[in-house]
Each structure stands twice: as structure tokens, then as C-alpha cells.
Design an enzyme around this catalytic site. Structure first.
Site, short mmCIF file in Angstrom:
data_model
loop_
_atom_site.label_atom_id
_atom_site.label_comp_id
_atom_site.label_asym_id
_atom_site.label_seq_id
_atom_site.Cartn_x
_atom_site.Cartn_y
_atom_site.Cartn_z
N LEU A 64 66.74 -24.94 -20.54
CA LEU A 64 65.91 -23.54 -19.89
C LEU A 64 64.61 -24.56 -19.22
O LEU A 64 64.27 -25.35 -19.37
CB LEU A 64 65.56 -22.90 -21.05
CG LEU A 64 66.71 -21.99 -21.65
CD1 LEU A 64 66.43 -21.32 -23.10
CD2 LEU A 64 67.31 -21.02 -20.66
N THR A 95 62.89 -29.14 -21.17
CA THR A 95 61.57 -29.92 -21.21
C THR A 95 60.35 -29.38 -21.64
O THR A 95 60.25 -28.39 -20.88
CB THR A 95 61.41 -30.87 -19.96
OG1 THR A 95 62.52 -31.73 -19.43
CG2 THR A 95 60.11 -31.77 -19.97
N LYS A 170 60.39 -37.51 -23.04
CA LYS A 170 60.88 -37.24 -21.96
C LYS A 170 59.33 -36.99 -21.04
O LYS A 170 59.51 -37.49 -20.07
CB LYS A 170 61.47 -35.89 -21.98
CG LYS A 170 61.54 -35.32 -20.71
CD LYS A 170 62.58 -36.05 -19.77
CE LYS A 170 62.57 -35.35 -18.47
NZ LYS A 170 63.46 -34.05 -18.49
N LYS A 238 55.23 -27.95 -13.79
CA LYS A 238 55.24 -27.55 -15.12
C LYS A 238 55.03 -28.69 -16.17
O LYS A 238 54.42 -28.59 -17.16
CB LYS A 238 56.28 -26.65 -15.34
CG LYS A 238 56.52 -26.10 -16.75
CD LYS A 238 57.35 -27.25 -17.66
CE LYS A 238 58.84 -27.09 -17.17
NZ LYS A 238 59.60 -27.97 -18.18
#
Length: 288
Positions: A64, A95, A170, A238
Site C-alpha cells: 500500500l 514503505t 528501506k 511521501k
């Protein structure tokens, strides 16, 4: 394995196809139902809610866009946790921030569900070829339980530590990726502004060994005007916001990230969000 996949966007659809090709039984859910049609035609069962998709699954994958999307899919009467059986495994491939992952793991544990954060390195091409690299946080036994999924989807999985460590890894990787992309675009603009022919400059940059091959490939596409997304600028912006917020939460100052975030935010404001993240500076030229 009997699996559920929540989120069938560009990455999720390709991952779902890999799971079906590997012989896994798959139920899928996506908020926009039309995005499930390809997987349905390939043999996946389409569920009306995350809870329905997760019901009876041995493992549930969430792919998502952001932490709020994960919460919306996981929590509540129609959420995936309401449908998961005790002892099953939730793999969040999204993420998100490390604190988000620790929250998800704690909530899952209250329901008797195991949870690992397993975001990936690799774009849609790698997803389609089963060449993703998973950066994983969680208990060792839960990571081991995810092995059949990792084997179907990726070329490697790296266990970085307890819950949240995969998400931290990540975001660390994207700190470099997104900063390097912005630097590469500016390097190209600078060289061209000094009269160097673009293709010759890109060849030279690649041969120096300073600019990595992936960046040269991206810059070639930028020069050709090809900004079709493998990873959208909106998602890049984001992620930078998550990095800034997570660093601030522990008192870490990242001045370069703040500057890079401002560049992506500017390109996003200029309407470049659905383009590839390499449009970070080309967005300025296109809008002016």
C-alpha cells in the site's frame, strides 16, 4: 500456501502474478476493484473487503501507498486483522516509518497474529521478474515463515533486526536513492548548460564509475522526455516526508534530506506527482 494480497497497484499486481505463477492460492483486495481484474483473470479470488481476503490465509501481504492506507486496510471490523486466524503471518511490504511498523506489529500481536515489515528494493520491472530485495524487520521465526513468499518474489531477503528495522533500512536506501536522483538531474542540467552534448555527457558520466548505471539510465530517459513512472514522484515525496519525520523523532538532523525534500515537494506542487521520480528537476523546466 494460501495467501492474501491487499493492494494491487503497479507493484502489487506484478507480485500477485508471481505468487500465482509459483502455485500459491491467492485472494486479493483493492479499494478500486478494477485494479484486480488482471489477477482475477489469472486465477485469484477477488474479495469485497480486506477481512474477507485475509480469512483463512496463512500469510497476508499489504502493498500500500502509505501508513494511513495500511491502517485503513488492517484495522476495524472490515480490516485484515479481523479476518486473520491466530498464528498466521502479516507481511507489510509497504514503505512506512519504523514507528508505524512497530505499531502494526504490536496491534497484530494483540490479535495473536505474527507480523514482519518487509519493504522492497526494486521497481515494477524487478517485481515482474521476481528480482526484488526484501529488507526485513521482525522475529527470526516469523521471517523464516515468510520464506516461500520471499522465494517467489525476490532474489534476496535481508533480516535487519526486530520490528521496524526493515522499514528503517528501506528509508535509509531511499535517502540515498532520492538524493542521488536529484543530484544526477542537476549534474545533467549543469553539463548541458556549459555546452556539452547530452548523450556524450551521459556516456562520460557512466564511464567515470562515479554515477551508477541506474542513474545514467534514468538520466537518458529524462533527456528523451520519457518520464513514465516506475516509481512515482508522489511516492518519492511521501518517503522523504517519512524520513524527515522519523529523523526528527529521534533528534537527528539531516540537512541534505531537507533540501532534497523541498525539491520533490516543489515538483509535486507543479503537478508532476504521477510522473517518474526522475522528474524532480525536469518538472521545473517543463512548468516554466
Amino acid at each position: 500456501m494460501r495467501l492474501a494480497l491487499i493492494g494491487t497497484g503497479m507493484m502489487g499486481e506484478r507480485m500477485g502474478q508471481r505468487l500465482l505463477d509459483a502455485g500459491h492460492e491467492l485472494a486479493v483486495y483493492n479499494r478500486t476493484t478494477r485494479r484486480t481484474r488482471t489477477l482475477a483473470a489469472a486465477g485469484a479470488a477477488v474479495a469485497a473487503t480486506p477481512r474477507e481476503a485475509a480469512s483463512g490465509a496463512e500469510a497476508v501481504l499489504t502493498v500500500l501507498a502509505d501508513p494511513d492506507a495500511v491502517r485503513a486496510a488492517a484495522y476495524g471490523d472490515a480490516g485484515l486483522l479481523a479476518g486473520m486466524r491466530m498464528g498466521s503471518l502479516w507481511m507489510d511490504v509497504s514503505t512506512v516509518g519504523p514507528d508505524d511498523s512497530r505499531e502494526f506489529a504490536a496491534t497484530a500481536r494483540e490479535r495473536g497474529v505474527s507480523m514482519i515489515d518487509a519493504p522492497v528494493s526494486g521497481s515494477v520491472g524487478a517485481a515482474g521478474k521476481g528480482m526484488l530485495v526484501f529488507l526485513v524487520g521482525g522475529a527470526e521465526e516469523h521471517v523464516a515463515a515468510a520464506r516461500p513468499v520471499f522465494d517467489a518474489l525476490g532474489r534476496a531477503s535481508i533480516h535487519l533486526g526486530p520490528s521496524g528495522a526493515g522499514s528503517a533500512g528501506k528509508l535509509a536506501a531511499n535517502t540515498f536513492l532520492l538524493s542521488a536522483m536529484a543530484a544526477g538531474v542537476e549534474a545533467l542540467r549543469f553539463g548541458v548548460s556549459q555546452g556539452v552534448e547530452p548523450s556524450a555527457l551521459l556516456t562520460a558520466l557512466g564511464r567515470t564509475g562515479i554515477v551508477p548505471a541506474w542513474a545514467v539510465e534514468k538520466l537518458e530517459r529524462v533527456e528523451e522526455g520519457d518520464l513514465r513512472p516506475a516509481f512515482t514522484l508522489a511516492l518519492a515525496e511521501k518517503d522523504l516526508g517519512l524520513i524527515v519525520a522519523q529523523a526528527a523523532a529521534v533528534g537527528e538532523d539531516l540537512p541534505l534530506v531537507h533540501a532534497v525534500h523541498a525539491l520533490y515537494a516543489e515538483a509535486l506542487a507543479r503537478g508532476r506527482g504521477d510522473l517518474d521520480f526522475s522528474s524532480v528537476e525536469s518538472g521545473r523546466a517543463a512548468a516554466d
